[in-house]
Design an enzyme around this catalytic site. Structure first.
Site, PDB file in Angstrom:
ATOM      1  N   GLN A 297      14.980  33.788 -13.212  1.00 51.71           N
ATOM      2  CA  GLN A 297      15.630  33.821 -14.528  1.00 51.71           C
ATOM      3  C   GLN A 297      16.977  34.525 -14.418  1.00 51.71           C
ATOM      4  OE1 GLN A 297      13.056  34.949 -17.835  1.00 51.71           O
ATOM      5  NE2 GLN A 297      14.669  36.255 -18.638  1.00 51.71           N
TER       6      GLN A 297
ATOM      7  N   GLU B 209      31.086  32.105  -4.094  1.00 49.90           N
ATOM      8  CA  GLU B 209      29.649  31.920  -4.267  1.00 49.90           C
ATOM      9  C   GLU B 209      29.089  33.248  -4.746  1.00 49.90           C
ATOM     10  OE1 GLU B 209      28.115  30.892  -0.424  1.00 49.90           O
ATOM     11  OE2 GLU B 209      28.507  28.763  -0.720  1.00 49.90           O
TER      12      GLU B 209
ATOM     13  N   ARG C 189      22.838  51.218 -21.226  1.00 46.87           N
ATOM     14  CA  ARG C 189      21.575  50.466 -21.255  1.00 46.87           C
ATOM     15  C   ARG C 189      20.719  50.965 -20.089  1.00 46.87           C
ATOM     16  NH1 ARG C 189      22.021  45.853 -24.700  1.00 46.87           N
ATOM     17  NH2 ARG C 189      24.176  45.374 -25.215  1.00 46.87           N
TER      18      ARG C 189
ATOM     19  N   LYS D 218      16.283  42.879  -9.213  1.00 43.28           N
ATOM     20  CA  LYS D 218      17.443  42.399  -9.965  1.00 43.28           C
ATOM     21  C   LYS D 218      18.643  42.259  -9.039  1.00 43.28           C
ATOM     22  CE  LYS D 218      16.048  44.808 -14.184  1.00 43.28           C
ATOM     23  NZ  LYS D 218      16.382  45.873 -15.136  1.00 43.28           N
TER      24      LYS D 218
ATOM     25  N   HIS E 158      15.591  51.409 -17.146  1.00 45.56           N
ATOM     26  CA  HIS E 158      14.451  50.531 -17.390  1.00 45.56           C
ATOM     27  C   HIS E 158      13.853  50.000 -16.090  1.00 45.56           C
ATOM     28  CE1 HIS E 158      17.015  49.462 -21.126  1.00 45.56           C
ATOM     29  NE2 HIS E 158      16.199  50.447 -21.445  1.00 45.56           N
TER      30      HIS E 158
ATOM     31  N   GLU F 197       6.808  47.044 -19.549  1.00 45.40           N
ATOM     32  CA  GLU F 197       8.084  47.757 -19.515  1.00 45.40           C
ATOM     33  C   GLU F 197       7.869  49.269 -19.496  1.00 45.40           C
ATOM     34  OE1 GLU F 197       9.266  47.705 -24.283  1.00 45.40           O
ATOM     35  OE2 GLU F 197      10.389  46.471 -22.878  1.00 45.40           O
TER      36      GLU F 197
ATOM     37  N   TYR G  54      22.604  39.194 -14.755  1.00 46.36           N
ATOM     38  CA  TYR G  54      21.676  39.541 -13.696  1.00 46.36           C
ATOM     39  C   TYR G  54      20.583  38.501 -13.538  1.00 46.36           C
ATOM     40  CZ  TYR G  54      19.187  41.851 -17.613  1.00 46.36           C
ATOM     41  OH  TYR G  54      18.577  42.151 -18.807  1.00 46.36           O
TER      42      TYR G  54
ATOM     43  N   ASP H 148      15.891  53.405 -26.475  1.00 43.07           N
ATOM     44  CA  ASP H 148      16.192  54.156 -25.256  1.00 43.07           C
ATOM     45  C   ASP H 148      16.256  55.659 -25.509  1.00 43.07           C
ATOM     46  OD1 ASP H 148      16.172  51.838 -23.814  1.00 43.07           O
ATOM     47  OD2 ASP H 148      18.322  51.787 -23.410  1.00 43.07           O
TER      48      ASP H 148
END
Length: 184
Positions: free
Chosen positions: A46, A28, A58, A71, A61, A142, A131, A169
């Protein structure tokens, strides 16, 4: 599921119980009931996924209110070094960070609450990163900080000269210049 606290309040590593046999494995990756029993009551809305090559960075952020995001991150294929920086004003760990290696081998997940900057460095080619978030993307909310800010001094687990970073970035600000919208 095993819920492991880190050195920064709110950040948590989740290790699923993996059932293996000669056919493969099953686990799970998320159970609302088990998360709530561990004191985590986040309504994820989402799922997102990215595909990257080794050396890709990445981040770092975040999104501010009213679209701040928590997240729950994991790796489906490959391996990353995941980074969360505490950006909550008044926090005893403000400006400190935690790193966790996430891989398809260890199946660990990292829970990052609202108020943290997030990023990751890809350690293997063909890595698939997934994620869950508790709020939708909103461009006007952002924010970000340079992945290689010398004041943060994050060890990304890769040679900085070989990092593959988006043009967007590369233009982010230093942490010292961040007027953080988050409070502890």
């Amino acid at each position: 599921m095993k819920f492991i606290k880190t050195g920064i309040e709110g950040l948590m590593i989740i290790e699923p119980q993996i059932f293996k046999d000669d056919r493969g494995y099953f686990f799970e990756s998320y159970s609302k009931t088990k998360f709530e029993a561990a004191g985590i009551n986040i309504d994820f809305v989402q799922d997102n996924q990215s595909f990257s090559q080794k050396g890709t960075v990445r981040g770092l952020h975040a999104q501010s209110a009213p679209h701040a995001q928590a997240k729950l991150v994991r790796v489906i294929q490959g391996r990353v070094l995941d980074v969360a920086v505490d950006a909550r004003k008044g926090s005893p760990t403000y400006g400190k960070y935690e790193t966790v290696e996430l891989s398809s081998e260890n199946q660990r997940q990292f829970l990052i609450p609202e108020g943290f900057l997030h990023g990751f460095a890809v350690l293997e080619d063909n890595t698939i990163f997934a994620y869950k978030v508790n709020n939708y993307y909103a461009k006007d909310c952002e924010l970000g900080v340079l992945w290689n800010d010398p004041d943060l001094a994050v060890d990304w687990g890769i040679d900085p000269s070989e990092a593959i970073v988006s043009a967007k970035d590369e233009l982010l600000i230093k942490f010292a210049d961040l007027d953080s919208p988050f409070t502890y």
